[in-house]
Motif scaffolding. Sequence first.
Motif, PDB file in Angstrom:
ATOM      1  N   GLU A  48      -8.239  -0.520   1.025  1.00  0.00           N
ATOM      2  CA  GLU A  48      -7.103   0.463   0.949  1.00  0.00           C
ATOM      3  C   GLU A  48      -6.704   1.486  -0.197  1.00  0.00           C
ATOM      4  O   GLU A  48      -6.856   2.631  -0.280  1.00  0.00           O
ATOM      5  CB  GLU A  48      -6.273   0.087   2.054  1.00  0.00           C
ATOM      6  CG  GLU A  48      -6.793  -0.198   3.369  1.00  0.00           C
ATOM      7  CD  GLU A  48      -5.447  -0.417   4.277  1.00  0.00           C
ATOM      8  OE1 GLU A  48      -5.183   0.545   5.284  1.00  0.00           O
ATOM      9  OE2 GLU A  48      -5.005  -1.590   4.357  1.00  0.00           O
ATOM     10  N   GLU A  49      -6.417   0.469  -1.071  1.00  0.00           N
ATOM     11  CA  GLU A  49      -6.002   0.819  -2.319  1.00  0.00           C
ATOM     12  C   GLU A  49      -7.017   1.685  -3.164  1.00  0.00           C
ATOM     13  O   GLU A  49      -6.633   2.731  -3.710  1.00  0.00           O
ATOM     14  CB  GLU A  49      -5.338  -0.269  -3.360  1.00  0.00           C
ATOM     15  CG  GLU A  49      -4.127  -0.853  -2.780  1.00  0.00           C
ATOM     16  CD  GLU A  49      -4.147  -1.978  -1.806  1.00  0.00           C
ATOM     17  OE1 GLU A  49      -3.353  -2.716  -1.510  1.00  0.00           O
ATOM     18  OE2 GLU A  49      -5.528  -2.107  -1.188  1.00  0.00           O
ATOM     19  N   LEU A 103       0.917  -1.291   0.062  1.00  0.00           N
ATOM     20  CA  LEU A 103      -0.087   0.002  -0.028  1.00  0.00           C
ATOM     21  C   LEU A 103       0.995   1.100   0.080  1.00  0.00           C
ATOM     22  O   LEU A 103       1.868   1.191   0.688  1.00  0.00           O
ATOM     23  CB  LEU A 103      -0.971   0.162   1.188  1.00  0.00           C
ATOM     24  CG  LEU A 103      -1.921   1.238   1.361  1.00  0.00           C
ATOM     25  CD1 LEU A 103      -2.908   1.243   0.299  1.00  0.00           C
ATOM     26  CD2 LEU A 103      -2.300   1.185   2.773  1.00  0.00           C
ATOM     27  N   LYS A 104       0.436   2.143  -1.081  1.00  0.00           N
ATOM     28  CA  LYS A 104       1.395   3.397  -0.977  1.00  0.00           C
ATOM     29  C   LYS A 104       0.368   4.630  -0.969  1.00  0.00           C
ATOM     30  O   LYS A 104      -0.517   4.791  -1.998  1.00  0.00           O
ATOM     31  CB  LYS A 104       2.168   3.504  -2.218  1.00  0.00           C
ATOM     32  CG  LYS A 104       2.965   4.628  -2.530  1.00  0.00           C
ATOM     33  CD  LYS A 104       3.754   4.263  -3.813  1.00  0.00           C
ATOM     34  CE  LYS A 104       4.898   5.552  -3.873  1.00  0.00           C
ATOM     35  NZ  LYS A 104       5.380   5.308  -5.501  1.00  0.00           N
ATOM     36  N   LYS A 105       0.406   5.388   0.210  1.00  0.00           N
ATOM     37  CA  LYS A 105      -0.791   6.426   0.605  1.00  0.00           C
ATOM     38  C   LYS A 105      -0.273   7.558  -0.008  1.00  0.00           C
ATOM     39  O   LYS A 105      -1.184   8.513  -0.471  1.00  0.00           O
ATOM     40  CB  LYS A 105      -1.013   6.516   1.871  1.00  0.00           C
ATOM     41  CG  LYS A 105      -1.628   4.969   2.553  1.00  0.00           C
ATOM     42  CD  LYS A 105      -1.975   5.472   3.957  1.00  0.00           C
ATOM     43  CE  LYS A 105      -2.880   4.168   4.374  1.00  0.00           C
ATOM     44  NZ  LYS A 105      -3.283   4.229   5.949  1.00  0.00           N
ATOM     45  N   LYS A 161      -8.949  -4.928  -1.894  1.00  0.00           N
ATOM     46  CA  LYS A 161      -8.047  -3.955  -2.321  1.00  0.00           C
ATOM     47  C   LYS A 161      -8.772  -2.721  -1.911  1.00  0.00           C
ATOM     48  O   LYS A 161      -8.452  -1.775  -2.284  1.00  0.00           O
ATOM     49  CB  LYS A 161      -7.685  -3.834  -3.643  1.00  0.00           C
ATOM     50  CG  LYS A 161      -6.976  -4.857  -4.397  1.00  0.00           C
ATOM     51  CD  LYS A 161      -5.732  -5.282  -3.814  1.00  0.00           C
ATOM     52  CE  LYS A 161      -4.734  -6.222  -4.504  1.00  0.00           C
ATOM     53  NZ  LYS A 161      -3.561  -6.502  -3.919  1.00  0.00           N
ATOM     54  N   TYR A 179      -5.083   3.675  -9.466  1.00  0.00           N
ATOM     55  CA  TYR A 179      -4.250   3.655  -8.072  1.00  0.00           C
ATOM     56  C   TYR A 179      -3.046   3.259  -8.637  1.00  0.00           C
ATOM     57  O   TYR A 179      -1.950   3.709  -8.202  1.00  0.00           O
ATOM     58  CB  TYR A 179      -4.776   2.886  -7.044  1.00  0.00           C
ATOM     59  CG  TYR A 179      -3.904   2.519  -5.818  1.00  0.00           C
ATOM     60  CD1 TYR A 179      -3.392   3.367  -4.939  1.00  0.00           C
ATOM     61  CD2 TYR A 179      -3.276   1.268  -6.241  1.00  0.00           C
ATOM     62  CE1 TYR A 179      -2.443   2.793  -4.039  1.00  0.00           C
ATOM     63  CE2 TYR A 179      -2.278   0.734  -5.270  1.00  0.00           C
ATOM     64  CZ  TYR A 179      -2.063   1.611  -4.085  1.00  0.00           C
ATOM     65  OH  TYR A 179      -0.852   1.361  -3.296  1.00  0.00           O
TER      66      TYR A 179
END
Length: 442
Positions: A183-184, A115-117, A181, A275
């Motif tokens: 959160e993505e 995950l990359k926020k 998925k 995303y």
Amino acid sequence: MLKTFPKGGIHPPENKITSTKSIKRMPTPKVVYVPISQHIGIPAEITVNVKDKVEIGQVIAKSSGFVSSNIHSPVSGTVTKLDKIIDTSGYKKQCIVIRTDIKDEANFEDIEYPLKKDISLEPKDILQKINESGIVGLGGATFPSHVKLSIKEGAKLDCLIINGVECEPYLTADHRLMLEKTEEIIVGIKILMFALHIDMAIIGIENNKKNAIEVFKNLTTKEKGIKVAALKVKYPQGGEKQLVRAILNREVPKNGLPLDVGVIVHNVGTIFAIYQAIQYNKPLTERVVTITGKKLENASNYWVKIGTPIKDLVDEVGGLPEGTRKIVNGGPMMGKAIKNLDVPVTKGTSGILVIHEDEASRGEQKNCIRCGECVDVCPMGLEPHLLMNLTEKGKYDDASNEDIMTCIECGSCSYICPSHRPLLDYIRFGKNIVKKLNTSKN
């Protein structure tokens, strides 16, 4: 009270038999067949030649107009043919055939994407990256996403709606993606909100996906401007106009777009693709596909590379059961039967439905009994029986005047008709003729 659209609609058996099946990864095919037209608009222009070596993610056909989309190689390998093959439309279309280098592919399949926020790109660069990545609407319409996001100066936009409805019976690809998925997808929503300079996003999910509603509500409680709308289970809730009306009570004009009432609608699969493109520079080369049917041994959901022959999917779930009558690209309401299993998966392939002869038989067509049920269920307020009659008699100008082009082809009319009349078949045909006539006039 659950939200829904006010006009028409039906509730066919849901048959979500793969809703608990986690998404698996489809084995890389030995050969992929990549059509250059996987979107609404002008086909892309081929940029490779026979015998060329290509890498996964490389542009192999470039967007050739504003309403067009790049096509990327889903595998590393060698171009063996530039040929016309039958695609999911049933017609022969230009295609790039690539023989896969399985050794190179193994290196890519092992890549993990944590995950990359953090969002590092500026709004204009986000929109450019979406364009370059060949992203189209993955809910079935395949409209190029960069076109939908190109907002004209002066247009008033205040809401992004994320379509997680998946009202088509049998299909569960979006449902599983939302669970696996989550959160993505939320980061993808925030990326678009930032790029579009808007403060409100609403995720619409039908109430038969309570676990997806719950997980999104839990993860968005502290997210400013992102809400979840639980919707009544009613087909075709996932239609853009129906969804906008259900969630915001805004009426999209008859020949208009959601943007006309300040809204943009994107499917959850499209949001996840955005995303990946923005956070990992990953173009659209694969998607989730539901392969399902009541008689299949191992119906499930799969990550599938674009261009994979549908035969590979069918083999992966145990082959065609005895008594198979029809194979449908999509769901039973809006999907279309395919001619053979050599047809490849495209960006618009949300599911493959294998229908047994017990379910496939149509009732004997009889005369219209003027019951009006097709009118009652039409979500667009049309008279399907009249549109079929006008098309049958070749009265295309009259059909046009009766708003045949506003039909969203949901199939509710054909489903409900007690006389088993092929209303949607005739309306689709009539729409094609009217479209050609309108084009020739211009």
